[in-house]
Scaffold this motif. Sequence first.
Motif, PDB file in Angstrom:
ATOM      1  N   LEU A 178       0.824  -1.200   0.000  1.00 48.28           N
ATOM      2  CA  LEU A 178       0.000   0.000   0.000  1.00 48.28           C
ATOM      3  C   LEU A 178       0.862   1.255   0.000  1.00 48.28           C
ATOM      4  N   LEU A 179       1.899   1.274   0.817  1.00 54.08           N
ATOM      5  CA  LEU A 179       2.788   2.433   0.847  1.00 54.08           C
ATOM      6  C   LEU A 179       3.460   2.622  -0.506  1.00 54.08           C
ATOM      7  N   GLY A 180       3.790   1.519  -1.169  1.00 51.16           N
ATOM      8  CA  GLY A 180       4.388   1.625  -2.496  1.00 51.16           C
ATOM      9  C   GLY A 180       3.445   2.260  -3.497  1.00 51.16           C
ATOM     10  N   ILE A 181       2.164   1.897  -3.420  1.00 49.90           N
ATOM     11  CA  ILE A 181       1.168   2.466  -4.325  1.00 49.90           C
ATOM     12  C   ILE A 181       1.016   3.966  -4.077  1.00 49.90           C
ATOM     13  N   LEU A 182       1.038   4.348  -2.811  1.00 48.93           N
ATOM     14  CA  LEU A 182       0.818   5.750  -2.435  1.00 48.93           C
ATOM     15  C   LEU A 182       2.096   6.583  -2.453  1.00 48.93           C
ATOM     16  N   GLU A 183       3.237   5.933  -2.694  1.00 49.41           N
ATOM     17  CA  GLU A 183       4.509   6.584  -2.410  1.00 49.41           C
ATOM     18  C   GLU A 183       4.709   7.912  -3.133  1.00 49.41           C
ATOM     19  N   ALA A 184       4.360   7.985  -4.404  1.00 45.45           N
ATOM     20  CA  ALA A 184       4.561   9.237  -5.134  1.00 45.45           C
ATOM     21  C   ALA A 184       3.791  10.380  -4.485  1.00 45.45           C
ATOM     22  N   HIS A 185       2.581  10.086  -4.010  1.00 42.67           N
ATOM     23  CA  HIS A 185       1.743  11.105  -3.386  1.00 42.67           C
ATOM     24  C   HIS A 185       2.231  11.419  -1.972  1.00 42.67           C
ATOM     25  N   LEU A 186       2.681  10.371  -1.269  1.00 44.36           N
ATOM     26  CA  LEU A 186       3.259  10.588   0.054  1.00 44.36           C
ATOM     27  C   LEU A 186       4.517  11.449  -0.053  1.00 44.36           C
ATOM     28  N   ARG A 187       5.308  11.187  -1.086  1.00 44.91           N
ATOM     29  CA  ARG A 187       6.547  11.943  -1.276  1.00 44.91           C
ATOM     30  C   ARG A 187       6.250  13.428  -1.491  1.00 44.91           C
ATOM     31  N   ASP A 188       5.254  13.733  -2.297  1.00 39.94           N
ATOM     32  CA  ASP A 188       4.925  15.133  -2.563  1.00 39.94           C
ATOM     33  C   ASP A 188       4.419  15.834  -1.303  1.00 39.94           C
ATOM     34  N   ALA A 189       3.522  15.162  -0.560  1.00 45.20           N
ATOM     35  CA  ALA A 189       3.011  15.758   0.670  1.00 45.20           C
ATOM     36  C   ALA A 189       4.129  15.924   1.695  1.00 45.20           C
ATOM     37  N   MET A 190       5.006  14.926   1.774  1.00 41.99           N
ATOM     38  CA  MET A 190       6.110  14.982   2.723  1.00 41.99           C
ATOM     39  C   MET A 190       7.095  16.098   2.364  1.00 41.99           C
ATOM     40  N   THR A 191       7.251  16.363   1.086  1.00 42.45           N
ATOM     41  CA  THR A 191       8.132  17.451   0.664  1.00 42.45           C
ATOM     42  C   THR A 191       7.618  18.785   1.191  1.00 42.45           C
ATOM     43  N   VAL A 192       6.295  18.949   1.204  1.00 41.29           N
ATOM     44  CA  VAL A 192       5.709  20.178   1.742  1.00 41.29           C
ATOM     45  C   VAL A 192       5.945  20.273   3.237  1.00 41.29           C
ATOM     46  N   THR A 193       5.622  19.197   3.974  1.00 43.19           N
ATOM     47  CA  THR A 193       5.750  19.252   5.427  1.00 43.19           C
ATOM     48  C   THR A 193       7.205  19.344   5.867  1.00 43.19           C
ATOM     49  N   LYS A 194       8.085  18.582   5.247  1.00 42.47           N
ATOM     50  CA  LYS A 194       9.491  18.615   5.652  1.00 42.47           C
ATOM     51  C   LYS A 194      10.169  19.896   5.198  1.00 42.47           C
ATOM     52  N   GLY A 195       9.728  20.441   4.062  1.00 43.27           N
ATOM     53  CA  GLY A 195      10.268  21.726   3.633  1.00 43.27           C
ATOM     54  C   GLY A 195       9.928  22.815   4.637  1.00 43.27           C
ATOM     55  N   ASN A 196       8.708  22.760   5.168  1.00 43.86           N
ATOM     56  CA  ASN A 196       8.314  23.720   6.203  1.00 43.86           C
ATOM     57  C   ASN A 196       9.133  23.514   7.468  1.00 43.86           C
ATOM     58  N   GLU A 197       9.296  22.271   7.884  1.00 37.91           N
ATOM     59  CA  GLU A 197      10.019  21.977   9.122  1.00 37.91           C
ATOM     60  C   GLU A 197      11.486  22.351   9.047  1.00 37.91           C
ATOM     61  N   SER A 198      12.050  22.284   7.833  1.00 37.37           N
ATOM     62  CA  SER A 198      13.478  22.592   7.684  1.00 37.37           C
ATOM     63  C   SER A 198      13.785  24.070   7.907  1.00 37.37           C
ATOM     64  N   THR A 199      12.761  24.930   7.925  1.00 35.42           N
ATOM     65  CA  THR A 199      12.992  26.368   8.112  1.00 35.42           C
ATOM     66  C   THR A 199      13.203  26.734   9.573  1.00 35.42           C
ATOM     67  N   ARG A 200      12.908  25.788  10.490  1.00 36.32           N
ATOM     68  CA  ARG A 200      13.024  26.086  11.917  1.00 36.32           C
ATOM     69  C   ARG A 200      13.690  24.935  12.663  1.00 36.32           C
ATOM     70  N   PRO A 201      14.802  25.214  13.327  1.00 33.98           N
ATOM     71  CA  PRO A 201      15.488  24.161  14.089  1.00 33.98           C
ATOM     72  C   PRO A 201      14.596  23.513  15.146  1.00 33.98           C
ATOM     73  N   ASP A 202      13.708  24.302  15.754  1.00 34.73           N
ATOM     74  CA  ASP A 202      12.844  23.710  16.781  1.00 34.73           C
ATOM     75  C   ASP A 202      11.862  22.706  16.168  1.00 34.73           C
ATOM     76  N   PHE A 203      11.386  22.991  14.942  1.00 35.10           N
ATOM     77  CA  PHE A 203      10.521  22.038  14.256  1.00 35.10           C
ATOM     78  C   PHE A 203      11.282  20.735  13.963  1.00 35.10           C
ATOM     79  N   MET A 204      12.509  20.885  13.483  1.00 31.55           N
ATOM     80  CA  MET A 204      13.302  19.706  13.137  1.00 31.55           C
ATOM     81  C   MET A 204      13.556  18.840  14.366  1.00 31.55           C
TER      82      MET A 204
END
Length: 257
Positions: A178-204
């Motif tokens: 299931l994760l393999g099927i969703l992976e492309a979409h998970l990757r895109d969503a994760m890029t948004v969330t992790k990109g946001n988190e990378s802007t703040r050390p406390d988030f990371m």
Amino acid sequence: MSIVVSPPPNDRPQGPPLVAERLSDRLATHIARQIDGGVLKPGDRLPTEQQLAGAYGVSRTVVREAVHQLKSQGLVRSRQGSGVFVTAPPPHRALAFDPKVLGSLEDVMQMVELRRVIEGEMAALAAKRASPSQVAELKRALLAIDAATDSGELGVEQDLAFHRAIGAATGNPQFVRLLGILEAHLRDAMTVTKGNESTRPDFMEQVRREHRAILDAVAAHDEKRARRAATLHHVNGAKRLVISGVIEPKLAARTTQ
């Protein structure tokens, strides 16, 4: 039987490079259509990574990701030392996700909500069933995330690997599929969330602690704590997007409640 995949019908004979935000998705979709249409039949061997990369003007990494998607859908399988072959049609076609699912921030939040539901239970099952070697794999996956973020990367691929390892630790291969099927979409969503988190050390640092809490609960075989830790990880991810002003509070309401 070995065959050569023909380029998309509207392209020149050699086929121009595929142009899209996710080249691997385009390539996987094209090959899947050839399988559905009977151009590729059960038992046919796909061209090599190098041949596919040359035919479509993409990297071998793109080809590898596309083939991974096809394997996740049960359309092809590897034979050691022989290559990748088209499989017999499965009785029930694997879940397909709308490729436009991440067209907006609302779609990102939908994926966060989906992950919260799926991965909470997945972590609980992993806590119940994980072997010592699978716990060790989770620890290695966390170290890989830290190494990537410490070097200035987002660590998206490493984060995906961590969650795949949790899926494997459930002992139910369908979670990994299931994760393999969703992976492309998970990757895109994760890029948004992790990109946001990378802007703040406390988030990371928060994310590090959340990942560690999931690992510790799985290692302790504490199902309730693992479920709670995995669920909280996604709830907090949505809250971090709100705090940063990336999304409106009302957009995250369903996910954070």
